[in-house]
Design an enzyme around this catalytic site. Structure first.
Site, PDB file in Angstrom:
ATOM      1  N   GLY A   1       0.807  -1.207   0.000  1.00 21.47           N
ATOM      2  CA  GLY A   1       0.000   0.000   0.000  1.00 21.47           C
ATOM      3  C   GLY A   1       0.842   1.259   0.000  1.00 21.47           C
ATOM      4  O   GLY A   1       1.834   1.366  -0.721  1.00 21.47           O
ATOM      5  N   CYS A   2       0.445   2.221   0.818  1.00 25.38           N
ATOM      6  CA  CYS A   2       1.142   3.506   0.866  1.00 25.38           C
ATOM      7  C   CYS A   2       2.595   3.367   1.320  1.00 25.38           C
ATOM      8  O   CYS A   2       3.409   4.260   1.083  1.00 25.38           O
ATOM      9  CB  CYS A   2       0.407   4.463   1.791  1.00 25.38           C
ATOM     10  SG  CYS A   2      -1.256   4.907   1.215  1.00 25.38           S
ATOM     11  N   ALA A   3       2.936   2.275   1.962  1.00 22.47           N
ATOM     12  CA  ALA A   3       4.310   2.046   2.407  1.00 22.47           C
ATOM     13  C   ALA A   3       5.191   1.462   1.314  1.00 22.47           C
ATOM     14  O   ALA A   3       6.383   1.257   1.516  1.00 22.47           O
ATOM     15  CB  ALA A   3       4.318   1.108   3.618  1.00 22.47           C
ATOM     16  N   GLY A   4       4.612   1.196   0.123  1.00 30.89           N
ATOM     17  CA  GLY A   4       5.338   0.487  -0.908  1.00 30.89           C
ATOM     18  C   GLY A   4       6.536   1.211  -1.469  1.00 30.89           C
ATOM     19  O   GLY A   4       7.528   0.579  -1.851  1.00 30.89           O
TER      20      GLY A   4
ATOM     21  N   LEU B   1       3.615   4.908   5.973  1.00 28.62           N
ATOM     22  CA  LEU B   1       2.751   4.023   6.762  1.00 28.62           C
ATOM     23  C   LEU B   1       1.859   3.244   5.817  1.00 28.62           C
ATOM     24  O   LEU B   1       1.394   3.777   4.807  1.00 28.62           O
ATOM     25  CB  LEU B   1       1.898   4.845   7.724  1.00 28.62           C
ATOM     26  CG  LEU B   1       2.661   5.848   8.597  1.00 28.62           C
ATOM     27  CD1 LEU B   1       1.684   6.698   9.392  1.00 28.62           C
ATOM     28  CD2 LEU B   1       3.629   5.129   9.510  1.00 28.62           C
TER      29      LEU B   1
END
Length: 352
Positions: free
Chosen positions: A138-141, A339
């Site tokens: 997700g956004c942590a990728g 995160l």
């Protein structure tokens, strides 16, 4: 240590003001007066001024189910990934044939073969390139993908790695879902892609980018339902717990302080903050917990305002912005922070 030799960020062609999107999506969704009022409040408070969509807004009403949306994603995401890779190669002064490893991350569509395989021949990657597709961060990728690149290049000190982060969040639109989490997500997320070229410590390429000093991944137990996808017949439905900012307050400030302390650093020693713009409240909490001046998170807030939350691609856009504004002083530190689902965090310590 891994050195970043080039970084790029690209946005699709259809640019809308936040108010235009709010009105247009409301027309697609319908809903009661109370639901529309709640949506307007989320749109107004998201910290977003503009967003870019891969398709004209009116086309989103034509997608009938997950299959059609994912087919559109396959074509459009391949185009954006290719553009971002070309720009990153150009900024590094390198050719695609020099790439030994390509890591690709996305969470907004499904592709088998994966995106990097679909663009490999067109981009000019070698047939023996090592591919590492990632899904689910997700956004942590973007930050997590850079950590994977760093680990791969530790075993290939003369090697070259390409990181691709490609997200078309608009194609996960759930038109019939008027729940607060979905309305908030619809108000925050945009479309975009980023790419990064990195070289191992024995590679002769120079480049003005920073080196990777250290990375850390962290999962926080018991938070699996806080952030992620609920996959159904209509595609990816958002899971977004209302207590996310408080969990950031509870865990992430301490995590960052601990990570920095392991390298004899404090938050005040970090000159460049490359923080994923998860939303204005998350950025507020990070700033409060780390006692950061307003200027530290300004690049994240500016990126959020300019194009919304681009999921994994946001940190690459922000890193590009930091470099384009004039490289930080030699020897200064930067921190990339993102995160993601799980609930999880990814930290990358950088040094110029």
């Amino acid at each position: 240590m891994t050195r970043i030799a080039g970084v790029s960020g690209v946005l699709p062609p259809h640019r809308y003001r936040q108010g235009e999107l709010g009105a247009g999506l409301a027309a697609l969704r319908g809903g009661t007066g109370d639901e529309l009022a709640l949506a307007e409040r989320f749109f107004a408070g998201a910290g977003v001024e503009f967003r870019h969509l891969m398709f004209p807004l009116e086309r989103y009403g034509e997608f009938d189910g997950f299959g059609q949306a994912n087919d559109a994603w396959l074509e459009a995401a391949s185009e954006l990934a290719h553009r971002s890779a070309e720009l990153a190669l150009r900024s590094a002064g390198m050719d695609a044939e020099q790439v030994d490893v390509v890591v690709s991350t996305t969470v907004t569509g499904i592709a088998v073969p994966s995106l990097e395989a679909r663009i490999a021949s067109r981009l000019g990657l070698r047939q023996d390139v090592r591919r590492v597709p990632l899904f689910g961060l997700g956004c942590a990728g973007g930050a997590g993908g850079l950590a994977v690149v760093d680990e791969v290049l530790a075993g290939r000190p003369g090697g070259v790695a390409l990181l691709l982060a490609t997200e078309l969040c608009s194609l996960t639109l759930q038109r019939t879902d008027v729940s607060p989490p979905n309305l908030l997500a619809t108000a925050l997320f945009g479309d975009g892609a980023g790419a990064l070229l990195a070289v191992g410590e024995e590679h002769p390429a120079a480049g003005g980018g920073p080196t990777v000093v250290a990375t850390r991944s962290r999962l926080y137990p018991g938070t699996e339902r806080l952030l992620g996808w609920q996959v159904g017949a209509s595609g990816f439905g958002i899971l977004l717990g209302p207590d996310l900012p408080e969990l950031v307050r509870l865990h992430v400030g301490e995590e960052v302080a601990s990570f920095l302390a392991a390298h004899d650093l404090k938050p005040g020693d970090v000159g460049s903050w490359v923080c994923h713009p998860g939303g204005p409240r998350v950025l507020d909490v990070l700033g409060e917990e780390l006692c950061l001046p307003d200027a530290a998170l300004a690049p994240s807030r500016e990126s959020l305002a300019r194009c919304g939350n681009l999921s994994s691609a946001s940190v690459l856009h922000i890193l590009r912005d930091v470099i384009d504004q004039g490289p930080p002083p030699p020897g200064s530190f930067g921190l990339m922070l993102a995160l993601g689902p799980g609930f999880s965090s990814e930290l990358v310590l950088l040094r110029w």
